[in-house]
Structure formats: structure tokens, C-alpha cells
Scaffold this active site. Structure first.
Site, mmCIF file in Angstrom:
data_model
loop_
_atom_site.group_PDB
_atom_site.id
_atom_site.type_symbol
_atom_site.label_atom_id
_atom_site.label_comp_id
_atom_site.label_asym_id
_atom_site.label_seq_id
_atom_site.Cartn_x
_atom_site.Cartn_y
_atom_site.Cartn_z
ATOM 1 N N GLU A 1 12.660 -9.383 2.118
ATOM 2 C CA GLU A 1 11.868 -8.229 2.566
ATOM 3 C C GLU A 1 12.711 -6.971 2.357
ATOM 4 O OE1 GLU A 1 11.628 -8.143 6.827
ATOM 5 O OE2 GLU A 1 10.049 -6.620 6.865
ATOM 6 N N ASP B 1 1.811 -15.826 6.274
ATOM 7 C CA ASP B 1 1.365 -17.185 5.970
ATOM 8 C C ASP B 1 1.466 -17.489 4.474
ATOM 9 O OD1 ASP B 1 0.846 -17.698 8.617
ATOM 10 O OD2 ASP B 1 -1.318 -17.421 8.472
ATOM 11 N N ARG C 1 4.656 12.194 -2.576
ATOM 12 C CA ARG C 1 4.573 12.746 -1.225
ATOM 13 C C ARG C 1 5.776 12.259 -0.409
ATOM 14 N NH1 ARG C 1 -0.127 13.793 1.365
ATOM 15 N NH2 ARG C 1 1.365 14.729 2.768
ATOM 16 N N ARG D 1 12.146 4.470 13.242
ATOM 17 C CA ARG D 1 10.963 5.346 13.172
ATOM 18 C C ARG D 1 10.038 5.053 14.374
ATOM 19 N NH1 ARG D 1 8.953 5.018 7.088
ATOM 20 N NH2 ARG D 1 7.610 6.676 7.860
ATOM 21 N N ALA E 1 2.862 -0.792 4.939
ATOM 22 C CA ALA E 1 2.356 -0.839 6.321
ATOM 23 C C ALA E 1 1.889 -2.241 6.719
ATOM 24 C CB ALA E 1 1.214 0.161 6.479
ATOM 25 N N HIS F 1 12.751 -2.615 2.648
ATOM 26 C CA HIS F 1 12.144 -1.336 3.044
ATOM 27 C C HIS F 1 13.048 -0.204 2.590
ATOM 28 C CE1 HIS F 1 9.084 -3.301 5.329
ATOM 29 N NE2 HIS F 1 10.022 -4.085 5.823
ATOM 30 N N ILE F 2 12.432 0.811 2.003
ATOM 31 C CA ILE F 2 13.189 1.964 1.508
ATOM 32 C C ILE F 2 13.794 2.730 2.684
ATOM 33 C CG2 ILE F 2 12.963 4.166 0.267
ATOM 34 C CD1 ILE F 2 10.601 2.737 -1.289
ATOM 35 N N SER F 3 12.961 2.975 3.695
ATOM 36 C CA SER F 3 13.442 3.626 4.919
ATOM 37 C C SER F 3 13.892 2.532 5.893
ATOM 38 C CB SER F 3 12.311 4.456 5.549
ATOM 39 O OG SER F 3 11.279 3.596 6.021
ATOM 40 N N ARG G 1 6.453 0.490 13.973
ATOM 41 C CA ARG G 1 7.120 -0.007 12.757
ATOM 42 C C ARG G 1 8.226 -1.017 13.074
ATOM 43 N NH1 ARG G 1 5.116 3.399 8.615
ATOM 44 N NH2 ARG G 1 4.624 5.440 9.444
ATOM 45 N N PRO H 1 0.789 -1.231 0.000
ATOM 46 C CA PRO H 1 0.000 0.000 0.000
ATOM 47 C C PRO H 1 0.821 1.280 0.000
ATOM 48 C CG PRO H 1 -0.277 -1.208 2.063
ATOM 49 C CD PRO H 1 0.444 -2.114 1.113
ATOM 50 N N ASN H 2 0.373 2.198 -0.833
ATOM 51 C CA ASN H 2 0.890 3.573 -0.935
ATOM 52 C C ASN H 2 2.226 3.690 -1.660
ATOM 53 O OD1 ASN H 2 -1.305 4.883 0.443
ATOM 54 N ND2 ASN H 2 -0.556 3.883 2.295
ATOM 55 N N HIS I 1 3.760 -4.522 9.271
ATOM 56 C CA HIS I 1 3.625 -4.426 10.725
ATOM 57 C C HIS I 1 2.314 -4.993 11.256
ATOM 58 C CE1 HIS I 1 6.893 -1.810 9.685
ATOM 59 N NE2 HIS I 1 6.089 -0.932 9.102
ATOM 60 N N TYR J 1 11.106 8.989 1.507
ATOM 61 C CA TYR J 1 11.160 7.958 0.470
ATOM 62 C C TYR J 1 11.874 8.391 -0.814
ATOM 63 C CZ TYR J 1 7.723 5.949 3.635
ATOM 64 O OH TYR J 1 7.099 5.446 4.754
ATOM 65 N N ASN K 1 8.102 -5.503 -0.580
ATOM 66 C CA ASN K 1 7.992 -4.407 0.371
ATOM 67 C C ASN K 1 6.501 -4.313 0.693
ATOM 68 O OD1 ASN K 1 7.767 -2.076 1.811
ATOM 69 N ND2 ASN K 1 9.069 -0.842 0.458
#
Ligand code: CA2
Length: 141
Positions: free
Chosen positions: A97, A86, A17, A106, A76, A99-101, A110, A9-10, A79, A22, A73
Site C-alpha cells: 500500500e 477482500d 490540483r 491529516r 480515498a 500513499h503520497i501524503s 484518513r 480515484p483522482n 478509508h 501531492y 494507492n
């Protein structure tokens, strides 16, 4: 050799944004960057992005038996989602896995990652380069 790159998502909003977290490059830039790394490595990549947890589960399941590795990735859902954990466990495909950040630096919420439990590696805080490193890891599996 075929690899699947899944973004949750996002992440379709990359470059639009929150550039301070990011970066300024877009989702389309990210896909182009990974495609050229895949060309260099001589492998095939497929991209998938969704904002919907069940659709992400369906996509992971569809990789069963035809995909050598997954880069994910989960945004959200990292978390919160036992369903994604599963799904990755069920298909048994080597998964990295990304993650950009760095979520560990944070907010506290997270710091938990469910999907990590099913992944061969977690790469975080390296920006888009993390996805390229993940492809290298999987092609060396
Ligand atoms: O650092 C990452 O890659 C994250 O997976 C990104 C997720 C966040 O929930 C995770 O904790 C860490 C959020 C993705 C939102 O992406 C946006 C991109 C541009 C603008 C706004 C949101």
C-alpha cells in the site's frame, strides 16, 4: 517478473490540483519514474488507474495467477473499501500500500485503512519515491 501498479480515484489529477499536498508532477510523470525503476530492476510493470471501485476490484482479480506483486494507492477508497481489501486477500498476491501524503497526519477519517490488513507493507508520506520503494520491497519478496 510482472508487477501491477494500481492508482485509485483522482490520482489521474496529480500535478493539476493541490500541488501543496501531492506535488507538481503528473500521473504520467509518476508512471515514467516507476518504469525507469522497473528497467533498472529488470522487471515488467503494468499501470492501471480508475475512479471506480468495481473496476479496481476487477483489475485486482485479473492479476490472479499472472502477477508477482501489486503496488496500490487506493486513494480515498483506502478509508472506505472492504471490497478492495477482500479482492487483495482473495488473489493472495504480495501487495504494498502506498500513499503520497501521510494520511495519519491529516483528517481523522484518513487514519483508517482497510486495505492495510491485506498488505505486506504500507509506505506513506514519501511522495512518488514511495512507489519506487514499494517495487524494491516486492522484488525482494
Ligand atoms: O496520499 C495519498 O496518496 C492518498 O491516497 C491520496 C488520496 C487521499 O484520499 C488519501 O487519503 C491519501 C486522494 C487522491 C487525490 O489525488 C489528487 C491529486 C491531485 C489533485 C487532487 C487530488
Amino acid at each position: 517478473m510482472k508487477y501491477l501498479v494500481i492508482n485509485g480515484p483522482n490520482l489521474n489529477m496529480l500535478g493539476i490540483r493541490e500541488p501543496e499536498i501531492y506535488g507538481k508532477a503528473t500521473y504520467s510523470d509518476l508512471c515514467k519514474m516507476i518504469s525507469s525503476k522497473a528497467d533498472e530492476l529488470g522487471v515488467e510493470v503494468e499501470f492501471y488507474q480508475s475512479n471506480h471501485e468495481g473496476d479496481l476490484v476487477d483489475k485486482i482479480q485479473s492479476a490472479y495467477g499472472n502477477t508477482h506483486g501489486i503496488i496500490i494507492n487506493p486513494g480515498a477508497y483506502t478509508h472506505t473499501s472492504v471490497a478492495l481489501l477482500d479482492a487483495v486477500k482473495t488473489v493472495g498476491i504480495p501487495t504494498v500500500e502506498v500513499h503520497i501524503s501521510d494520511p495519519d497526519t491529516r483528517e481523522d477519517f484518513r487514519k483508517v485503512s482497510y486495505i492495510r490488513l491485506a498488505c505486506v507493507k504500507t509506505i506513506k508520506g514519501k511522495g512518488f519515491a514511495g512507489y519506487l520503494e514499494a517495487l524494491e520491497v516486492l522484488t525482494n519478496e
